[in-house]
Design an enzyme around this catalytic site. Structure first.
Site, PDB file in Angstrom:
ATOM      1  N   CYS A   1       3.248  -3.170   4.007  1.00 24.99           N
ATOM      2  CA  CYS A   1       2.406  -2.038   4.380  1.00 24.99           C
ATOM      3  C   CYS A   1       3.135  -1.317   5.517  1.00 24.99           C
ATOM      4  O   CYS A   1       4.325  -1.565   5.740  1.00 24.99           O
ATOM      5  CB  CYS A   1       0.985  -2.468   4.751  1.00 24.99           C
ATOM      6  SG  CYS A   1       0.835  -3.566   6.165  1.00 24.99           S
ATOM      7  N   GLY A   2       2.468  -0.436   6.227  1.00 27.85           N
ATOM      8  CA  GLY A   2       3.156   0.324   7.264  1.00 27.85           C
ATOM      9  C   GLY A   2       3.727  -0.578   8.343  1.00 27.85           C
ATOM     10  O   GLY A   2       4.896  -0.475   8.706  1.00 27.85           O
ATOM     11  N   THR A   3       2.903  -1.469   8.841  1.00 32.20           N
ATOM     12  CA  THR A   3       3.336  -2.380   9.906  1.00 32.20           C
ATOM     13  C   THR A   3       3.596  -3.800   9.414  1.00 32.20           C
ATOM     14  O   THR A   3       4.231  -4.584  10.118  1.00 32.20           O
ATOM     15  CB  THR A   3       2.226  -2.496  10.974  1.00 32.20           C
ATOM     16  OG1 THR A   3       1.037  -2.973  10.318  1.00 32.20           O
ATOM     17  CG2 THR A   3       1.955  -1.149  11.636  1.00 32.20           C
ATOM     18  N   GLY A   4       3.039  -4.138   8.276  1.00 28.35           N
ATOM     19  CA  GLY A   4       3.072  -5.525   7.788  1.00 28.35           C
ATOM     20  C   GLY A   4       1.941  -6.356   8.364  1.00 28.35           C
ATOM     21  O   GLY A   4       1.678  -7.471   7.893  1.00 28.35           O
TER      22      GLY A   4
ATOM     23  N   ARG B   1       7.882 -33.729  10.810  1.00 30.75           N
ATOM     24  CA  ARG B   1       7.074 -33.055  11.831  1.00 30.75           C
ATOM     25  C   ARG B   1       6.541 -31.714  11.326  1.00 30.75           C
ATOM     26  O   ARG B   1       5.421 -31.323  11.646  1.00 30.75           O
ATOM     27  CB  ARG B   1       7.853 -32.893  13.137  1.00 30.75           C
ATOM     28  CG  ARG B   1       9.013 -31.923  13.104  1.00 30.75           C
ATOM     29  CD  ARG B   1       9.776 -31.973  14.429  1.00 30.75           C
ATOM     30  NE  ARG B   1      10.707 -30.865  14.613  1.00 30.75           N
ATOM     31  CZ  ARG B   1      11.888 -30.743  13.998  1.00 30.75           C
ATOM     32  NH1 ARG B   1      12.275 -31.662  13.123  1.00 30.75           N
ATOM     33  NH2 ARG B   1      12.669 -29.714  14.247  1.00 30.75           N
ATOM     34  N   HIS B   2       7.327 -31.043  10.511  1.00 29.50           N
ATOM     35  CA  HIS B   2       6.861 -29.752   9.987  1.00 29.50           C
ATOM     36  C   HIS B   2       5.808 -29.953   8.897  1.00 29.50           C
ATOM     37  O   HIS B   2       4.835 -29.202   8.829  1.00 29.50           O
ATOM     38  CB  HIS B   2       8.045 -28.941   9.465  1.00 29.50           C
ATOM     39  CG  HIS B   2       8.992 -28.531  10.547  1.00 29.50           C
ATOM     40  ND1 HIS B   2       8.566 -27.954  11.729  1.00 29.50           N
ATOM     41  CD2 HIS B   2      10.346 -28.625  10.649  1.00 29.50           C
ATOM     42  CE1 HIS B   2       9.605 -27.709  12.501  1.00 29.50           C
ATOM     43  NE2 HIS B   2      10.699 -28.117  11.872  1.00 29.50           N
TER      44      HIS B   2
ATOM     45  N   GLY C   1      -1.516  -5.682   8.635  1.00 26.75           N
ATOM     46  CA  GLY C   1      -2.719  -5.782   7.808  1.00 26.75           C
ATOM     47  C   GLY C   1      -2.498  -6.707   6.624  1.00 26.75           C
ATOM     48  O   GLY C   1      -3.336  -7.572   6.329  1.00 26.75           O
TER      49      GLY C   1
ATOM     50  N   ASP D   1       0.876  -1.173   0.000  1.00 34.05           N
ATOM     51  CA  ASP D   1       0.000   0.000   0.000  1.00 34.05           C
ATOM     52  C   ASP D   1       0.915   1.225   0.000  1.00 34.05           C
ATOM     53  O   ASP D   1       2.151   1.099  -0.158  1.00 34.05           O
ATOM     54  CB  ASP D   1      -0.985  -0.042   1.185  1.00 34.05           C
ATOM     55  CG  ASP D   1      -0.321   0.184   2.530  1.00 34.05           C
ATOM     56  OD1 ASP D   1       0.926   0.267   2.594  1.00 34.05           O
ATOM     57  OD2 ASP D   1      -1.043   0.285   3.535  1.00 34.05           O
ATOM     58  N   HIS D   2       0.305   2.401   0.187  1.00 40.99           N
ATOM     59  CA  HIS D   2       1.105   3.637   0.181  1.00 40.99           C
ATOM     60  C   HIS D   2       2.190   3.626   1.261  1.00 40.99           C
ATOM     61  O   HIS D   2       3.286   4.129   1.046  1.00 40.99           O
ATOM     62  CB  HIS D   2       0.177   4.851   0.379  1.00 40.99           C
ATOM     63  CG  HIS D   2      -0.709   4.733   1.575  1.00 40.99           C
ATOM     64  ND1 HIS D   2      -1.784   3.855   1.608  1.00 40.99           N
ATOM     65  CD2 HIS D   2      -0.675   5.313   2.797  1.00 40.99           C
ATOM     66  CE1 HIS D   2      -2.367   3.938   2.793  1.00 40.99           C
ATOM     67  NE2 HIS D   2      -1.718   4.811   3.537  1.00 40.99           N
TER      68      HIS D   2
ATOM     69  N   HIS E   1      10.557 -24.059   8.920  1.00 45.23           N
ATOM     70  CA  HIS E   1       9.547 -24.751   9.728  1.00 45.23           C
ATOM     71  C   HIS E   1       8.128 -24.626   9.166  1.00 45.23           C
ATOM     72  O   HIS E   1       7.345 -25.574   9.267  1.00 45.23           O
ATOM     73  CB  HIS E   1       9.522 -24.184  11.161  1.00 45.23           C
ATOM     74  CG  HIS E   1      10.759 -24.481  11.934  1.00 45.23           C
ATOM     75  ND1 HIS E   1      10.784 -24.572  13.310  1.00 45.23           N
ATOM     76  CD2 HIS E   1      12.041 -24.697  11.533  1.00 45.23           C
ATOM     77  CE1 HIS E   1      12.017 -24.833  13.728  1.00 45.23           C
ATOM     78  NE2 HIS E   1      12.801 -24.906  12.659  1.00 45.23           N
TER      79      HIS E   1
END
Ligand code: RB5
Length: 140
Positions: free
Chosen positions: A64-67, A132-133, A69, A7-8, A97
């Site tokens: 995005c700004g925080t990642g 297991r993974h 969203g 995004d922006h 993993h």
């Protein structure tokens, strides 16, 4: 082919990452946005996640700004395992993993230098293929 979108809030970091991918001759498809004008991250996040889900793209990178969203949106799409990473250890571990196929980054949290290292690790670390993974991934 790597699908990339922002995004922006993530636009400028996306430009850095695309330059980096070009320098490594890694093919990518830019799903937008195409300027710093305000836009809605779910539209772009969903497009990239769908491209990964349908195998048009083998992996995706969302910024995005925080990642946060972007990772929430991407994880709603079937077959997508998106990981928000702000450090190298997590980027490596989520490939080994979780076989993460989408990387989410927060441009307002993680500087470009670190983000490029995270991208590099994310793209170059193989899944462990440990039983297991594989079992755990098949549980969600
Ligand atoms: C946009 O201002 C911001 O909300 C977005 O980039 C992202 O951080 C959302 O999770």
């Amino acid at each position: 082919m790597i699908g990339i979108g922002s995004d922006h809030g993530g636009f400028e970091l996306k430009q850095e990452i695309m330059k980096y991918l070009e320098s490594k001759s890694i093919e990518y498809k830019d799903f937008g946005c195409y300027s710093v004008d305000s836009c809605d991250y779910p539209n772009i996040g969903k497009e990239v996640a769908l491209a990964v889900s349908t195998k048009e793209c083998e992996k995706g990178i969302l910024i995005c700004g925080t990642g946060i969203g972007m990772s929430m949106v991407a994880n709603k799409v079937d077959g997508v395992r998106a990981a928000l990473c702000g450090d190298c250890f997590s980027a490596e571990a989520t490939r080994e993993h979780n076989d993460a196929n989408v990387l989410a980054l927060g441009a307002r949290v993680t500087g470009a230098g670190l983000a490029l290292k995270i991208v590099d690790i994310f793209l170059n670390t193989p899944f462990s293929n440990d039983e297991r993974h594989i079992k755990r991934i098949s549980m969600f």
